[in-house]
Design a protein around this motif. Structure first.
Motif, PDB file in Angstrom:
ATOM      1  N   GLY A 116       0.785  -1.124  -0.005  1.00  0.00           N
ATOM      2  CA  GLY A 116      -0.161   0.150  -0.245  1.00  0.00           C
ATOM      3  C   GLY A 116       0.664   1.258   0.009  1.00  0.00           C
ATOM      4  N   TYR A 117       2.171   1.180  -0.423  1.00  0.00           N
ATOM      5  CA  TYR A 117       2.830   2.482  -0.439  1.00  0.00           C
ATOM      6  C   TYR A 117       3.142   2.670  -1.805  1.00  0.00           C
ATOM      7  CZ  TYR A 117       3.838   1.314   4.514  1.00  0.00           C
ATOM      8  OH  TYR A 117       3.804   1.036   5.850  1.00  0.00           O
ATOM      9  N   GLY A 118       3.480   4.165  -2.043  1.00  0.00           N
ATOM     10  CA  GLY A 118       3.966   4.879  -3.478  1.00  0.00           C
ATOM     11  C   GLY A 118       5.296   4.657  -3.361  1.00  0.00           C
ATOM     12  N   PRO A 119       5.896   5.307  -4.527  1.00  0.00           N
ATOM     13  CA  PRO A 119       7.594   5.570  -4.251  1.00  0.00           C
ATOM     14  C   PRO A 119       7.921   6.301  -3.057  1.00  0.00           C
ATOM     15  CG  PRO A 119       6.337   6.319  -6.389  1.00  0.00           C
ATOM     16  CD  PRO A 119       5.339   5.918  -5.528  1.00  0.00           C
ATOM     17  N   LEU A 120       8.999   5.795  -2.384  1.00  0.00           N
ATOM     18  CA  LEU A 120       9.617   6.495  -1.301  1.00  0.00           C
ATOM     19  C   LEU A 120      10.074   8.018  -1.759  1.00  0.00           C
ATOM     20  CD1 LEU A 120      11.754   3.756   0.156  1.00  0.00           C
ATOM     21  CD2 LEU A 120       9.721   4.475   0.825  1.00  0.00           C
ATOM     22  N   PRO A 121       9.856   8.752  -0.801  1.00  0.00           N
ATOM     23  CA  PRO A 121      10.576  10.336  -1.254  1.00  0.00           C
ATOM     24  C   PRO A 121      11.854  10.475  -1.287  1.00  0.00           C
ATOM     25  CG  PRO A 121       9.869  10.048   1.160  1.00  0.00           C
ATOM     26  CD  PRO A 121       9.258   8.817   0.487  1.00  0.00           C
ATOM     27  N   VAL A 122      12.489  11.249  -2.491  1.00  0.00           N
ATOM     28  CA  VAL A 122      13.908  11.222  -2.413  1.00  0.00           C
ATOM     29  C   VAL A 122      14.603  12.046  -1.122  1.00  0.00           C
ATOM     30  CG1 VAL A 122      15.672  12.261  -4.035  1.00  0.00           C
ATOM     31  CG2 VAL A 122      13.556  11.492  -4.947  1.00  0.00           C
ATOM     32  N   HIS A 123      15.636  11.411  -0.861  1.00  0.00           N
ATOM     33  CA  HIS A 123      16.290  12.163   0.348  1.00  0.00           C
ATOM     34  C   HIS A 123      17.577  12.819  -0.098  1.00  0.00           C
ATOM     35  CE1 HIS A 123      18.757   8.529   0.664  1.00  0.00           C
ATOM     36  NE2 HIS A 123      17.748   7.689   0.714  1.00  0.00           N
ATOM     37  N   PHE A 124      18.266  13.542   1.044  1.00  0.00           N
ATOM     38  CA  PHE A 124      19.316  14.129   0.606  1.00  0.00           C
ATOM     39  C   PHE A 124      20.579  13.487   0.011  1.00  0.00           C
ATOM     40  CE2 PHE A 124      23.285  16.094   1.861  1.00  0.00           C
ATOM     41  CZ  PHE A 124      23.266  17.178   1.214  1.00  0.00           C
ATOM     42  N   LEU A 125      20.624  12.210   0.350  1.00  0.00           N
ATOM     43  CA  LEU A 125      21.681  11.495  -0.189  1.00  0.00           C
ATOM     44  C   LEU A 125      21.665  11.088  -1.629  1.00  0.00           C
ATOM     45  CD1 LEU A 125      24.638  10.456   0.561  1.00  0.00           C
ATOM     46  CD2 LEU A 125      23.519   8.292   1.369  1.00  0.00           C
ATOM     47  N   GLY A 126      20.295  10.850  -2.093  1.00  0.00           N
ATOM     48  CA  GLY A 126      20.115  10.654  -3.250  1.00  0.00           C
ATOM     49  C   GLY A 126      20.193  11.727  -4.174  1.00  0.00           C
ATOM     50  N   LYS A 127      19.798  13.010  -3.782  1.00  0.00           N
ATOM     51  CA  LYS A 127      20.039  14.238  -4.277  1.00  0.00           C
ATOM     52  C   LYS A 127      21.304  14.513  -4.721  1.00  0.00           C
ATOM     53  CE  LYS A 127      15.532  16.366  -2.653  1.00  0.00           C
ATOM     54  NZ  LYS A 127      14.926  17.273  -3.326  1.00  0.00           N
ATOM     55  N   ALA A 128      22.263  14.427  -3.352  1.00  0.00           N
ATOM     56  CA  ALA A 128      23.888  14.591  -3.506  1.00  0.00           C
ATOM     57  C   ALA A 128      24.411  13.558  -4.725  1.00  0.00           C
ATOM     58  CB  ALA A 128      24.374  14.372  -2.197  1.00  0.00           C
ATOM     59  N   ALA A 129      24.031  12.392  -4.621  1.00  0.00           N
ATOM     60  CA  ALA A 129      24.663  11.509  -5.702  1.00  0.00           C
ATOM     61  C   ALA A 129      24.398  11.915  -7.013  1.00  0.00           C
ATOM     62  CB  ALA A 129      23.880  10.070  -5.342  1.00  0.00           C
ATOM     63  N   THR A 130      22.989  12.281  -7.397  1.00  0.00           N
ATOM     64  CA  THR A 130      22.545  12.681  -8.657  1.00  0.00           C
ATOM     65  C   THR A 130      23.296  14.109  -8.911  1.00  0.00           C
ATOM     66  OG1 THR A 130      20.242  11.790  -8.300  1.00  0.00           O
ATOM     67  CG2 THR A 130      20.462  13.345 -10.206  1.00  0.00           C
ATOM     68  N   LEU A 131      23.498  14.931  -7.904  1.00  0.00           N
ATOM     69  CA  LEU A 131      24.137  16.115  -8.271  1.00  0.00           C
ATOM     70  C   LEU A 131      25.686  15.960  -8.914  1.00  0.00           C
ATOM     71  CD1 LEU A 131      23.972  19.179  -8.418  1.00  0.00           C
ATOM     72  CD2 LEU A 131      24.608  19.162  -5.893  1.00  0.00           C
ATOM     73  N   TRP A 170      25.022   3.948  -2.127  1.00  0.00           N
ATOM     74  CA  TRP A 170      24.724   4.217  -0.688  1.00  0.00           C
ATOM     75  C   TRP A 170      23.395   4.640  -0.407  1.00  0.00           C
ATOM     76  CZ3 TRP A 170      27.522   8.199   2.896  1.00  0.00           C
ATOM     77  CH2 TRP A 170      27.277   7.711   4.129  1.00  0.00           C
ATOM     78  N   ALA A 171      22.688   5.730  -1.287  1.00  0.00           N
ATOM     79  CA  ALA A 171      21.340   5.937  -1.469  1.00  0.00           C
ATOM     80  C   ALA A 171      20.381   4.963  -1.607  1.00  0.00           C
ATOM     81  CB  ALA A 171      21.448   7.094  -2.470  1.00  0.00           C
ATOM     82  N   GLY A 172      21.061   3.976  -2.838  1.00  0.00           N
ATOM     83  CA  GLY A 172      20.204   2.922  -2.780  1.00  0.00           C
ATOM     84  C   GLY A 172      20.040   1.852  -1.884  1.00  0.00           C
ATOM     85  N   VAL A 173      21.230   1.787  -1.289  1.00  0.00           N
ATOM     86  CA  VAL A 173      21.088   0.724  -0.144  1.00  0.00           C
ATOM     87  C   VAL A 173      20.019   1.249   0.972  1.00  0.00           C
ATOM     88  CG1 VAL A 173      22.251  -0.075   2.002  1.00  0.00           C
ATOM     89  CG2 VAL A 173      23.245  -0.358  -0.444  1.00  0.00           C
ATOM     90  N   LEU A 174      20.076   2.750   1.291  1.00  0.00           N
ATOM     91  CA  LEU A 174      19.321   3.386   2.182  1.00  0.00           C
ATOM     92  C   LEU A 174      17.712   3.098   1.639  1.00  0.00           C
ATOM     93  CD1 LEU A 174      21.436   6.588   3.395  1.00  0.00           C
ATOM     94  CD2 LEU A 174      20.910   4.409   4.673  1.00  0.00           C
ATOM     95  N   TYR A 175      17.604   3.257   0.446  1.00  0.00           N
ATOM     96  CA  TYR A 175      16.139   3.252   0.108  1.00  0.00           C
ATOM     97  C   TYR A 175      15.698   1.553   0.294  1.00  0.00           C
ATOM     98  CZ  TYR A 175      16.133   7.657  -2.194  1.00  0.00           C
ATOM     99  OH  TYR A 175      16.272   8.914  -2.586  1.00  0.00           O
ATOM    100  N   ALA A 176      16.544   0.741  -0.223  1.00  0.00           N
ATOM    101  CA  ALA A 176      16.240  -0.771   0.221  1.00  0.00           C
ATOM    102  C   ALA A 176      15.937  -0.981   1.856  1.00  0.00           C
ATOM    103  CB  ALA A 176      17.313  -1.567  -0.369  1.00  0.00           C
ATOM    104  N   LEU A 177      16.579  -0.470   2.641  1.00  0.00           N
ATOM    105  CA  LEU A 177      16.475  -0.538   4.027  1.00  0.00           C
ATOM    106  C   LEU A 177      15.091   0.194   4.304  1.00  0.00           C
ATOM    107  CD1 LEU A 177      20.172   0.247   5.456  1.00  0.00           C
ATOM    108  CD2 LEU A 177      18.657  -2.255   5.413  1.00  0.00           C
ATOM    109  N   GLN A 178      14.736   1.232   3.911  1.00  0.00           N
ATOM    110  CA  GLN A 178      13.683   1.702   4.116  1.00  0.00           C
ATOM    111  C   GLN A 178      12.355   0.944   3.736  1.00  0.00           C
ATOM    112  OE1 GLN A 178      14.268   5.492   2.040  1.00  0.00           O
ATOM    113  NE2 GLN A 178      13.328   6.481   3.817  1.00  0.00           N
ATOM    114  N   VAL A 179      12.489   0.314   2.336  1.00  0.00           N
ATOM    115  CA  VAL A 179      11.591  -0.715   2.042  1.00  0.00           C
ATOM    116  C   VAL A 179      11.490  -1.806   2.983  1.00  0.00           C
ATOM    117  CG1 VAL A 179      10.882  -2.268   0.267  1.00  0.00           C
ATOM    118  CG2 VAL A 179      11.746  -0.083  -0.377  1.00  0.00           C
ATOM    119  N   TRP A 180      12.367  -2.209   3.395  1.00  0.00           N
ATOM    120  CA  TRP A 180      12.600  -3.636   4.227  1.00  0.00           C
ATOM    121  C   TRP A 180      11.925  -3.240   5.827  1.00  0.00           C
ATOM    122  CZ3 TRP A 180      15.259  -4.426   8.917  1.00  0.00           C
ATOM    123  CH2 TRP A 180      15.472  -5.964   9.038  1.00  0.00           C
ATOM    124  N   GLN A 181      12.139  -1.978   6.081  1.00  0.00           N
ATOM    125  CA  GLN A 181      11.703  -1.522   7.602  1.00  0.00           C
ATOM    126  C   GLN A 181      10.009  -1.425   7.475  1.00  0.00           C
ATOM    127  OE1 GLN A 181      13.970   1.927   8.168  1.00  0.00           O
ATOM    128  NE2 GLN A 181      15.577   0.807   9.412  1.00  0.00           N
TER     129      GLN A 181
END
Length: 189
Positions: A116-131, A170-181
């Motif tokens: 029942g969840y949508g896409p996770l919000p982008v967090h700072f680390l993901g933005k820094a990686a993309t930048l 690193w951001a990808g791992v954090l996103y995966a951990l969020q999904v797991w949690q």
């Protein structure tokens, strides 16, 4: 829907095929279009920064923008990886490594939806990686030549690629951990 940030993201999306045409056309025997490809990359990176800044500053954050902006980022990164790889500016293993992270995260979306969840919000680390990656790619393209400027661009470009790729994973791992949690919390309730 028709906010300035969303229009900027849409323009960035429309720039993807133009960029690919520009970066690949020298290999097709056309005039050298690297300068235009470089300008488009810089404009895409700047518009990525600008759309987020405007959205937050003028309270124009929208659900469409939260989907459109990361989609534009991913397509820009993918098209740039394809173009730089086909031009032999970056090795294929690097492109595969960056794309593999997005594939891994895409596989997690059905799990989110099932709970029942949508896409996770982008967090700072993901933005820094993309930048970092959006800084790296124009520099690497500029470094595809001879002379001092090309040499400096290549050095800084590879530095940004190193940091950007590490942060991206690193951001990808954090996103995966969020999904797991989230899934773990759902199974408890």
């Amino acid at each position: 829907m028709a906010t300035v940030p969303n229009v900027l993201s849409l323009l960035r999306l429309l720039g993807v095929p133009v960029f690919l045409w520009l970066i690949l056309s020298p290999r097709l025997g056309g005039a050298n279009r690297d300068g235009w490809a470089l300008a488009l990359l810089v404009a895409g990176g700047f518009s990525d920064y600008l759309d987020g800044k405007i959205a937050r500053r003028f309270n124009q954050v929208s659900r469409v923008g939260q989907i459109l902006d990361p989609a534009a980022d991913r397509l820009y990164i993918l098209s740039t990886l394809v173009g730089l790889t086909l031009r032999d500016i970056i090795p294929a293993w690097l492109a595969v490594g960056i794309v593999a992270r997005d594939v891994l995260l895409a596989l997690l979306y059905p799990l989110l939806r099932a709970h029942g969840y949508g896409p996770l919000p982008v967090h700072f680390l993901g933005k820094a990686a993309t930048l970092n990656l959006l800084y790296a790619f124009p520099l690497l393209l500029l470094g595809d030549g001879d002379g001092r400027i090309a040499t400096l661009a290549k050095i800084f470009g590879w530095a940004f690629v190193g940091w950007g790729t590490a942060l991206y994973w690193w951001a990808g791992v954090l996103y995966a951990l969020q999904v797991w949690q989230l899934i773990k919390a759902d199974s408890v309730t």
